[in-house]
Design a protein around this motif. Structure first.
Motif, PDB file in Angstrom:
ATOM      1  N   THR A   1       0.837  -1.205   0.000  1.00  9.68           N
ATOM      2  CA  THR A   1       0.000   0.000   0.000  1.00  9.68           C
ATOM      3  C   THR A   1       0.865   1.246   0.000  1.00  9.68           C
ATOM      4  O   THR A   1       0.601   2.205  -0.723  1.00  9.68           O
ATOM      5  CB  THR A   1      -0.907   0.022   1.247  1.00  9.68           C
ATOM      6  OG1 THR A   1      -1.360  -1.304   1.488  1.00  9.68           O
ATOM      7  CG2 THR A   1      -2.078   0.937   1.041  1.00  9.68           C
ATOM      8  N   GLN A   2       1.937   1.209   0.816  1.00 12.12           N
ATOM      9  CA  GLN A   2       2.834   2.369   0.872  1.00 12.12           C
ATOM     10  C   GLN A   2       3.512   2.601  -0.469  1.00 12.12           C
ATOM     11  O   GLN A   2       3.659   3.724  -0.925  1.00 12.12           O
ATOM     12  CB  GLN A   2       3.894   2.156   1.961  1.00 12.12           C
ATOM     13  CG  GLN A   2       3.379   2.462   3.354  1.00 12.12           C
ATOM     14  CD  GLN A   2       4.368   2.034   4.415  1.00 12.12           C
ATOM     15  OE1 GLN A   2       5.109   1.072   4.216  1.00 12.12           O
ATOM     16  NE2 GLN A   2       4.363   2.721   5.527  1.00 12.12           N
TER      17      GLN A   2
ATOM     18  N   SER B   1      -6.950  -3.766  -8.423  1.00 13.46           N
ATOM     19  CA  SER B   1      -6.371  -2.612  -9.104  1.00 13.46           C
ATOM     20  C   SER B   1      -7.083  -2.340 -10.427  1.00 13.46           C
ATOM     21  O   SER B   1      -7.340  -1.190 -10.782  1.00 13.46           O
ATOM     22  CB  SER B   1      -4.873  -2.810  -9.314  1.00 13.46           C
ATOM     23  OG  SER B   1      -4.633  -3.946 -10.093  1.00 13.46           O
TER      24      SER B   1
END
Lengths: 322, 309
Positions: free
Chosen positions: B13-14, B222
């Protein structure tokens, strides 16, 4: 090739038939019916008269039987009478169709003349400042509400500068000068062109970037060809394949754009005709107008299939012929 | 955790978030959009702070220019333009987001079933998708918007509701909008379902539904996020066009589209009326498109490699 064409055309025809039924049903679901309109025009009609009239016009029949009746007449090119234009539907549609095709062809041509070079230019300088600028402009073109674009053009050229008329067409009299007729076309064409340029530019750029990454392009460069020969001579033909397909597929989108543009500029084309017909409860006209729009879109899809297979020798018709 | 390790222990996520931050236009867009949403949500508060009623008609104060009382002037009925814009924003953004979520759910379901089950189901769904794609969208939407809800058999109480035009437009847009998401999800599912981890799950005895929901759906995230973000803009454009034509959101409920209805006439008296609502639509749509573009770059490592980033 021929069997492919025949099959695809047959397929499109079937879709057209299915659509004619769906549209017929939808139009039947619009408020009121022809007899309601007669009652509102003539308050002397009693409820017995209304029942008799419904029987005369077959409105008491079930839906499928009315549809088959309409279809039978339509196949002999009898589409009924237009309420708004007070003439046979076909006679009302032909001039509008001509006006719209003129608008579509000129704006599509203009859009491609601008978009293809811009896309190629951006693709040959990926992630440069000019690519960035072109990309930004393309995004803006894609995101601008088409009717607002029309309004802005009116605001600039008709209200502020007073150079061009805000809408309508020149009088039908043959004596009007060419320029006079042309100036009513400039803003609608400009509006539709700007709305189309963004998408085509992005397709062209993406396709060209993909093509320039191929091995045969490296070969062409390795044998010392100039960059313009590589791009225009070797890459362009292959990069055009998906672009041509998308252009054909987008005919339906283009038609939707024409509908908006024609409504904003009060331009007497198919889009405005369909819109007015639906708003004015002109059932016969709306039905045929919508079917023509569907047919146009289906033709676009068919053209896309043909173009896809005939431009790219690696794709055989048999393969597309699922 | 020590700072030396933070490079390695970055969560996915980062990584995505940091990549997104590199797309400057997307970040700016997200900020502008956030501001717009906040302003729209705060419309009643702003109304109270300004001390004017958004619906108050004042026929003596029509087309008033901008002033301290009416920051953006008044419209053809003497209502405050700024407040109409903010309330219109609530409606347009609500329709845009709700319709898009509906589109995403329908598209994902159809695409997932089509891609995973394959065979006849796939053939049927894809035929329907092709059919919907090959329709002239706008003329069809106009007919759908003109349909008499009473004839469809909806209860009177629902038709009489003030917000019926809101639900109608969401339903109409969802009806034609799901095809892009469905196609993308189907294509991705096709690629995923033969991968070893799916075979492993099946070998362990997982059922089809479990595989679809637990193993394939997370990997579609995504694809769905990017396609959905990119379609918000289109949905808002569609809503605004229909409302502009008088077929979408019905006045007195304001939306950015119906604020422009009749702008060709009012433009001569007060150009601002024709300008602001369109500008807001434009800014919102382009912002969603940039964010979608940024998310695409952030979520698709392949795209990032190409940029050499």
């Amino acid at each position: 090739m021929l069997s492919f064409l025949a099959r695809r055309s047959l397929h499109s025809l079937i879709v057209l038939f299915v659509m004619s039924f769906i549209i017929y049903v939808l139009i039947g679901l619009m408020p009121g019916d022809p007899v309601d309109l007669m009652i509102s025009a003539d308050p002397d009609i009693t409820s017995e008269d209304a029942i008799r009239l419904r029987a005369i016009y077959g409105l008491d029949q079930p839906l499928w039987s009315r549809y088959l009746h309409w279809l039978g007449a339509a196949l002999t090119r009898d589409f009924g009478y237009s309420r708004l234009y007070a003439q046979p539907v076909w006679d009302a549609i032909i001039p509008a169709l001509g006006n719209t095709l003129g608008l579509l062809i000129s704006s599509l041509t203009l859009a491609l003349v601008i978009a293809l070079p811009a896309g190629i230019f951006a693709a040959t300088r990926p992630y440069s400042l000019s690519d960035y600028g072109i990309n930004l402009a393309a995004f803006a073109g894609l995101s601008i509400p088409p009717f607002w674009l029309g309004i802005l053009l009116i605001l600039l050229f008709a209200v502020t500068l007073g150079w061009l008329p805000a809408g309508g067409t020149a009088d039908a009299g043959g004596a009007t000068a060419l320029w006079e007729r042309l100036q009513y076309l400039i803003l609608p064409i400009a509006s539709l062109t700007i709305a189309g340029v963004g998408g085509h530019t992005r397709y062209m750029r993406a396709s060209m970037i993909e093509t320039l990454r191929q091995d045969y392009i490296r070969t062409a460069r390795a044998k010392g060809l100039s960059e313009s020969r590589v791009v225009l001579g070797h890459a362009l033909r292959n990069a055009m394949i998906p672009v041509v397909t998308v252009i054909a597929l987008d005919l339906g989108v283009l038609f939707s754009g024409a509908l908006i543009t024609e409504t904003v500029f009060a331009y007497p084309g198919m889009g405005k005709l369909i819109f007015d017909a639906i708003m004015g409860n002109d059932y016969n006209l709306a039905l045929v107008g919508l079917l023509l729009a569907t047919a146009l879109t289906l033709i676009g899809n068919l053209l896309a299939d043909i173009a896809y297979a005939s431009l790219d020798p690696r794709i055989s018709y048999a393969e597309l012929d699922r | 955790m020590s700072t030396a390790h933070s490079q390695i222990t970055e969560t996915p996520t980062q990584i995505v978030f940091n990549r997104f931050l590199r797309h400057r236009l997307a970040v700016i867009s997200a900020a502008i959009l956030g501001l717009l949403v906040l302003l729209a949500l705060a419309a009643p508060l702003i109304e109270a702070a300004l001390g004017i009623d958004a619906d108050a008609v004042n026929l003596f104060g029509r087309y008033a220019p901008a002033s301290a009382e009416h920051l953006l002037g008044t419209d053809e009925l003497g209502r405050d333009v700024l407040l109409r814009l903010l309330y219109g924003g609530r409606v347009s953004l609500f329709v845009g987001l709700t319709a898009t979520i509906t589109v995403a759910i329908i598209g994902t379901t159809i695409g997932l079933l089509s891609g995973y089950i394959g065979g006849r189901v796939d053939a049927l769904f894809m035929r329907i998708t092709d059919g919907v794609i090959s329709l002239p969208v706008l003329p069809l939407l106009i007919v759908l918007a003109a349909v008499d809800l009473g004839k469809v058999g909806l209860p009177e109480s629902m038709i009489g509701s003030e917000n019926v035009s809101l639900y109608r437009i969401i339903a109409i847009v969802a009806l034609v909008g799901w095809t892009t998401v469905a196609r993308l999800v189907r294509a991705t599912t096709l690629g995923l379902k033969t991968r070893p981890f799916i075979l492993a799950a099946r070998a362990q005895g997982a059922g089809s539904i479990r595989i679809m929901l637990r193993h394939i759906l997370p990997n579609l995230a995504s694809t769905i996020i990017v396609a959905t973000t990119l379609s918000v803009g289109n949905v808002i454009l569609l809503e605004s066009v229909l409302s502009f034509l008088g077929l979408g959101i019905q006045p007195p409920l304001p939306s950015w589209g119906n604020l422009l209805t009749g702008a060709q006439e009012t433009i001569w008296a007060s150009p601002g009326l024709a300008f602001y609502p369109g500008l807001l639509i434009f800014v919102t749509v382009i912002a969603f498109n940039f964010i979608g573009d940024g998310l695409q770059d952030a979520l698709d490592p392949r795209a990032q490699d190409r940029r050499g980033g």
